[in-house]
Enzyme design. Structure first.
Site, mmCIF file in Angstrom:
data_model
loop_
_atom_site.group_PDB
_atom_site.id
_atom_site.type_symbol
_atom_site.label_atom_id
_atom_site.label_comp_id
_atom_site.label_asym_id
_atom_site.label_seq_id
_atom_site.Cartn_x
_atom_site.Cartn_y
_atom_site.Cartn_z
ATOM 1 N N GLU A 31 0.731 -1.376 -0.177
ATOM 2 C CA GLU A 31 -0.007 -0.051 0.183
ATOM 3 C C GLU A 31 0.704 1.241 -0.007
ATOM 4 O OE1 GLU A 31 -3.006 0.944 -0.272
ATOM 5 O OE2 GLU A 31 -2.287 3.099 0.032
ATOM 6 N N TYR A 213 -29.483 8.973 1.377
ATOM 7 C CA TYR A 213 -29.668 7.795 2.007
ATOM 8 C C TYR A 213 -29.258 7.888 3.516
ATOM 9 C CZ TYR A 213 -25.254 6.888 -0.142
ATOM 10 O OH TYR A 213 -23.977 6.996 -0.847
ATOM 11 N N ASP A 290 -10.868 -0.132 -9.635
ATOM 12 C CA ASP A 290 -10.800 1.218 -10.510
ATOM 13 C C ASP A 290 -9.406 1.092 -11.267
ATOM 14 O OD1 ASP A 290 -12.877 1.866 -9.027
ATOM 15 O OD2 ASP A 290 -12.273 3.709 -8.210
#
Ligand SMILES: Cc1cc2nc3c(=O)[nH]c(=O)nc-3n(C[C@H](O)[C@H](O)[C@H](O)COP(=O)(O)OP(=O)(O)OC[C@H]3O[C@@H](n4cnc5c(N)ncnc54)[C@H](O)[C@@H]3O)c2cc1C
Length: 393
Positions: A31, A213, A290
């Site tokens: 990461e 929402y 992505d």
């Protein structure tokens, strides 16, 4: 033992690492940021995501923190009238076998992270992958700090601006959509009773729409207002004033406007995606999430697709052997068409459902209001059914 490197520890990277560890492989996640965290607010998960989470063994952990959604309400943002509503309980749940829910992004990420830790995944922060090489039957990930990690496979889950993609596909920066989204989260206690519902409610207007929402067990309401303002520069999380947001949506119907007024600490994003490409695989290297197929959020499927990618990779590499490049090619073939269709559907939803004006908006209202519940469920079956049902939009 097969050793798998995953570049990127977001939702897609951690789900992939978990799938590979459950298949019995040694897994290392690289990461770029110092630690493993996820920021942001709510994220909608359709039944196809819950099915993937079940395959990863973490569905219960996610559902325990989810807000279940009973219906999608589609409203005319100018007149305030309801155009249609798609129930997400009863027949919907029976058909697709899983719920539709909203989870906090951090809760989903933390559940996957716990799963990775429990499965023995090696998690290394501060390791930004810059490029890869493939000497012999191995792959080497090179990081900005000058480290090299050698393994059998490299899976690039390094997001919208993926370095692995830059080398593998080389199609330059992502496409700036020209759509600006303003997001805010407000306490539900401030929301008038008449506007509280276990629903995703969308108010569609000319070149704009507004969605809200519940999240956090119903304690908060997530607000997201989007405008097609032809923005040319990517923005992520830039503050916006309440007055600015109100002015951008000044034609919003009264009921929705009352909610928008309650928004505070607004943050701005300018959305990006990419045109679908044929290939995300180069020998022992593949892309997912992505990094492979970034899409606009209008179908609420980017993370759902990343979870599906993870499960497919887990199953195809289960018996990893000398055939790794062929298995990755197969992954590419299995996932290409579905993710391309979802990317293009998300664009279509923005242009044709959420943002049309004048007679095009009237045509949309007439079309949608004429659909039965069963017809609405048919329309999303190919997506929410996880690929088992063909269907169409
Ligand atoms: C406004 C908005 C709303 C959305 N709503 C929904 C929704 O409701 N439902 C849904 O399913 N999807 C939604 N999405 C899409 C979803 O957020 C993404 O598709 C998903 O988060 C992608 O996950 P990822 O792991 O592929 O990429 P990312 O989340 O971008 O993770 C990439 C990770 O890689 C790290 N990294 C980057 N570069 C490197 C490098 N070179 N080396 C190592 N690490 C690196 C990053 O730090 C990060 O941790 C939404 C997106 C937006 C913008």
């Amino acid at each position: 033992m097969t050793h798998i490197l995953v570049a990127g520890g977001g939702i897609g990277g951690l789900a992939t690492a978990l799938a590979q560890a459950r298949a019995g492989h040694r897994v290392t996640v690289l990461e770029g940021r110092p630690g493993f965290t996820e920021i942001g607010a709510g994220i909608q998960l359709a039944p196809n995501a819950f099915r993937a989470l079940a395959d990863l063994g973490v569905r219960d952990g996610v559902t325990a923190r989810a807000d279940f959604i009973d219906a999608l309400h589609f409203m005319n943002g100018i007149t305030g009238e309801q155009i249609t509503a798609m129930p997400l309980t009863g027949a919907y749940r029976a058909r697709f076998g899983n719920p539709y829910a909203v989870v906090h992004r951090a809760d989903l990420h933390r559940t996957l992270l716990d799963g990775c830790r429990g499965a023995g995944v090696e998690l290394l922060g501060g390791q930004r992958v810059t490029h890869y090489t493939q000497p012999g039957a191995r792959v080497v990930a090179h990081t900005a700090a000058g480290a090299r990690f050698t393994a059998d496979v490299l899976l690039g889950a390094d997001g919208l601006r993926s370095s692995v993609r830059e080398q593998l596909v080389g199609d330059g920066p992502p496409r700036v959509s020209g759509h600006t989204i303003y997001r805010s989260v407000i306490p539900m206690s401030e929301v008038p009773e008449s506007l509280r519902a276990r629903a995703v409610t969308l108010w569609a207007g000319p070149a704009w729409h507004f969605v809200h929402y519940p999240i956090g067990g119903g304690a908060y309401l997530n607000l997201a207002a989007t405008r097609d303002d032809r923005a040319t520069e990517e923005l992520t999380g830039v503050p916006a004033s309440r007055a600015h947001v109100r002015a951008e949506f000044d034609r919003l119907a009264d009921r929705a406007s009352r909610l928008l007024e309650l928004g505070r600490d607004w943050r701005t994003w300018v959305l990006c995606d990419r045109d679908p490409v044929e290939t995300w695989v180069d020998g022992r290297v593949a892309l997912l999430g992505d990094a492979a197929h970034p899409m606009l959020q209008y179908a609420a499927q980017g993370a759902c697709m990343a979870l599906e990618d993870a499960v497919t990779l887990g199953s195809l590499l289960r018996c990893a052997d000398e055939d790794i490049p062929r298995r990755l090619e197969e992954y590419n073939v299995v996932r290409r068409e579905r993710t391309a269709r979802t990317t293009l559907t998300a664009r279509w939803m923005g242009a044709e459902l959420y943002h049309p004006a004048g007679t095009r908006a009237e045509d949309r209202d007439a079309l949608l209001s004429g659909h039965s519940t069963a017809r609405l469920h048919d329309a999303v079956a190919w997506l929410h059914g996880g690929g088992d049902e063909g269907g169409g939009t």
